[in-house]
Design a protein around this motif. Structure first.
Motif, short mmCIF file in Angstrom:
data_model
loop_
_atom_site.label_atom_id
_atom_site.label_comp_id
_atom_site.label_asym_id
_atom_site.label_seq_id
_atom_site.Cartn_x
_atom_site.Cartn_y
_atom_site.Cartn_z
N ARG A 1 10.60 22.21 -4.59
CA ARG A 1 9.47 21.48 -4.02
C ARG A 1 9.93 20.09 -3.63
NH1 ARG A 1 4.64 21.11 -7.92
NH2 ARG A 1 6.14 21.58 -9.57
N VAL A 2 9.27 19.53 -2.63
CA VAL A 2 9.58 18.18 -2.16
C VAL A 2 8.27 17.41 -2.00
CG1 VAL A 2 10.45 16.81 -0.21
CG2 VAL A 2 11.73 18.79 -1.01
N GLN A 3 8.27 16.16 -2.42
CA GLN A 3 7.11 15.29 -2.23
C GLN A 3 7.57 13.98 -1.61
OE1 GLN A 3 4.86 14.14 -5.77
NE2 GLN A 3 2.98 14.10 -4.58
N ALA A 4 6.81 13.49 -0.65
CA ALA A 4 7.13 12.24 0.03
C ALA A 4 5.99 11.26 -0.13
CB ALA A 4 7.41 12.48 1.51
N GLU B 1 8.69 2.05 4.21
CA GLU B 1 9.70 2.87 3.55
C GLU B 1 9.11 4.24 3.27
OE1 GLU B 1 12.62 0.66 0.69
OE2 GLU B 1 10.61 -0.07 0.28
N VAL B 2 9.95 5.27 3.37
CA VAL B 2 9.55 6.60 2.94
C VAL B 2 10.44 6.98 1.76
CG1 VAL B 2 9.44 9.05 3.54
CG2 VAL B 2 8.74 7.32 5.19
N GLU B 3 9.79 7.37 0.67
CA GLU B 3 10.49 7.75 -0.55
C GLU B 3 10.21 9.24 -0.81
OE1 GLU B 3 9.99 3.40 -2.72
OE2 GLU B 3 8.60 5.03 -3.22
N VAL B 4 11.22 9.94 -1.28
CA VAL B 4 11.11 11.38 -1.48
C VAL B 4 11.69 11.74 -2.84
CG1 VAL B 4 11.75 13.65 -0.56
CG2 VAL B 4 11.33 11.76 1.00
N ARG B 5 11.11 12.77 -3.45
CA ARG B 5 11.68 13.30 -4.68
C ARG B 5 11.66 14.83 -4.61
NH1 ARG B 5 7.02 12.52 -9.40
NH2 ARG B 5 5.29 13.51 -8.27
N GLY B 6 12.46 15.49 -5.47
CA GLY B 6 12.54 16.94 -5.48
C GLY B 6 12.29 17.50 -6.88
N TRP B 7 11.72 18.69 -6.93
CA TRP B 7 11.43 19.35 -8.20
C TRP B 7 12.56 20.32 -8.56
CZ3 TRP B 7 8.12 19.01 -12.19
CH2 TRP B 7 8.07 20.08 -13.09
N ARG B 8 13.16 20.08 -9.74
CA ARG B 8 14.19 20.96 -10.27
C ARG B 8 13.54 21.81 -11.36
NH1 ARG B 8 17.85 15.99 -11.84
NH2 ARG B 8 15.80 15.53 -12.71
N THR B 9 13.59 23.11 -11.23
CA THR B 9 12.87 23.99 -12.14
C THR B 9 13.24 23.72 -13.59
OG1 THR B 9 12.79 25.68 -10.43
CG2 THR B 9 12.36 26.40 -12.69
N SER B 10 14.49 23.41 -13.85
CA SER B 10 14.94 23.21 -15.22
C SER B 10 14.86 21.76 -15.68
CB SER B 10 16.38 23.69 -15.39
OG SER B 10 17.25 22.96 -14.52
N GLY C 1 0.84 -1.19 0.00
CA GLY C 1 0.00 0.00 0.00
C GLY C 1 0.87 1.24 0.00
N MET C 2 0.30 2.37 -0.41
CA MET C 2 1.11 3.57 -0.58
C MET C 2 0.27 4.82 -0.34
SD MET C 2 3.39 4.52 -3.93
CE MET C 2 1.99 4.23 -5.03
N LEU C 3 0.80 5.74 0.45
CA LEU C 3 0.21 7.06 0.62
C LEU C 3 1.14 8.09 0.00
CD1 LEU C 3 -1.76 8.65 3.42
CD2 LEU C 3 0.37 9.80 2.76
N VAL C 4 0.60 8.90 -0.91
CA VAL C 4 1.39 9.92 -1.60
C VAL C 4 1.05 11.28 -0.99
CG1 VAL C 4 1.94 10.98 -3.82
CG2 VAL C 4 1.31 8.55 -3.72
N GLY C 5 2.05 11.93 -0.42
CA GLY C 5 1.82 13.22 0.21
C GLY C 5 1.68 14.34 -0.80
N THR C 6 1.14 15.45 -0.33
CA THR C 6 1.02 16.65 -1.17
C THR C 6 2.39 17.30 -1.32
OG1 THR C 6 -1.22 17.02 -0.36
CG2 THR C 6 -0.10 18.90 -1.37
N PRO C 7 2.80 17.69 -2.53
CA PRO C 7 4.08 18.36 -2.68
C PRO C 7 4.15 19.63 -1.83
CG PRO C 7 3.22 17.72 -4.83
CD PRO C 7 2.12 17.48 -3.84
#
Length: 426
Positions: free
Chosen positions: A157-160, A129-138, A98-104
């Protein structure tokens, strides 16, 4: 196929406090340490003054979340006997997930590092597990990572997302809290800027997903003639109704190409990001970059000819194609080798297909032959734009046509947004 579960050992519930951080580039390792109570504590290496702290909201479960529920005790699996479409194919040993996607979260200032502190109760046979990604403007979103996150460029921005797994119905974890910190860390010298590219490309074996009515890893119910793909790693799994991670799949003779979002995990493995270099690749680091583990197992007997779950690998597939991608986009009639570009690894400007599947044309007019399809939500790399036939679409009426990296064209009338740079005239 009805899932079979192994006999369950009596599990001692212990409080698990995990310090995880999302690694978007390889950095310092995370070392486990067992405690006397049987709990496992993981501590991310490194520390710096925080610039932003926040807590992930675990109480709201909505449309982009999969098989989880919020309880007074914390976040839990909704059904510990249910797997995704990929897991439904697997026999003994494939866990429920199962997976919960947080708000960026928009950061008050750009950051280069993210930590995630997790408090959870986890029985033997369960995992969090907690997985995270980041938004790169370019460059758009980085891939999802666990571990210490040190970004090569600042992210705004960061989303987990929280992923729970259980190998039997009694091994259900309860996540009590997820606290995140974004700060700055020295990243070392950056690589020199490279020429714009659409993304790395590898030739892999493709199979058809089918499974209409089943649920994908990101919670989508598979539709007839659906347009998406599956890759064997969650690192490039896009939330439903987004094309954050899109692939371009072409026949080996280049006669047809299709662009489709990654909405499922498979085939065979779930931790095989074979498109990444060995320093980043999650598993099977001794394999050449671009070689799926299933291909090596099938062709060369690698890992005893089995996948990560111990199943005998019956074909060398490195990508699964939904029926619309398989039949309509590529016009395949049987499983086949294809050329796949992993577009989030590229650096060209990208356009978001707002309505589709959209015909890809051989020239800047609907009079030219259709040479493929771009799925709705797919992100396509744009080299330049030309003028051609005027088209009235859902976003504008325009004579602008975007030339893709393959030298083919899509009407700008169907592109909802462009990011990653300025598109020049051809």
């Amino acid at each position: 196929m009805k899932r079979i579960h192994r006999p369950v050992r009596t599990a001692l519930l212990a409080l698990l406090t995990v310090t995880l951080a999302a690694a978007l580039l390889p950095t310092a390792s995370v070392a486990p340490a067992a405690t006397a109570s049987g709990a496992l504590t993981l501590t991310a290496a490194g520390s710096a003054a925080a610039t932003d702290r926040w807590t992930l909201d675990l109480s709201v479960v909505d449309g982009d979340d999969v098989n989880v529920r919020s309880t007074p005790a914390g976040l839990r699996l909704r059904d510990a006997t249910a797997g995704t479409a990929r897991a439904a194919l697997g026999p003994l040993g494939t866990p429920a997930e199962g997976m919960l996607v947080g708000t960026p979260r928009t950061l008050p200032r750009p950051a280069t590092r993210v930590h995630a502190d997790v408090t959870a109760r986890v029985p033997a046979g369960g995992a969090v597990e907690v997985e995270v990604r980041g938004w790169r403007t370019s460059g758009g979103w980085t891939e999802w990572r666990t571990g210490t996150a040190v970004f090569d460029r600042p992210v705004t921005r960061v989303q987990a997302r929280v992923v729970l797994t259980a190998r039997d119905p009694r091994a259900v974890a309860t996540v009590r809290a997820v606290r995140l910190t974004a700060d700055s860390a020295a990243t070392g010298p950056r690589a020199a800027a490279a020429a714009a590219t659409p993304g790395i490309t590898y030739r892999v074996f493709a199979t058809r997903i089918g499974l209409v009515g089943e649920v994908t890893a990101n919670g989508r119910t598979i539709q007839p003639r659906d347009h998406f793909v599956a890759l064997p790693s969650r690192r490039a799994l896009a939330p439903d109704d987004t094309g954050d991670y899109t692939v371009r799949v072409c026949t080996t003779n280049g006669s047809r190409c299709t662009y489709a979002p990654v909405w499922d995990v498979g085939p065979w493995n779930t931790r095989d990001d074979y498109w990444n270099p060995s320093a980043v690749r999650e598993n099977w680091k001794d394999l050449p970059r671009g070689r799926p583990e299933a291909q090596a197992a099938y062709q060369n007997g690698y890992h005893g000819g089995r996948d990560q779950f111990g199943r005998v690998v019956r074909n060398p597939a490195g990508i699964d194609l939904a029926d619309g991608t398989f039949w309509d986009g590529l016009r395949l009639t049987t499983n086949a080798w294809v050329d796949v570009a992993y577009l989030w690894t590229g650096s060209e400007p990208h356009g978001v297909v707002g309505d589709g599947p959209l015909n890809i044309r051989a020239g800047a007019s609907t009079a030219y032959a259709s040479v493929g399809l771009a799925a709705r939500h797919a992100i396509v790399p744009i080299q330049c734009y030309a003028t051609g036939q005027t088209v009235a679409g859902p976003y504008r009426t325009t004579n602008r046509w975007n030339r893709l990296a393959t030298g083919q064209f899509v009407s700008h009338a169907y592109i909802s947004a462009v990011y990653g740079g300025t598109v020049p005239r051809c």
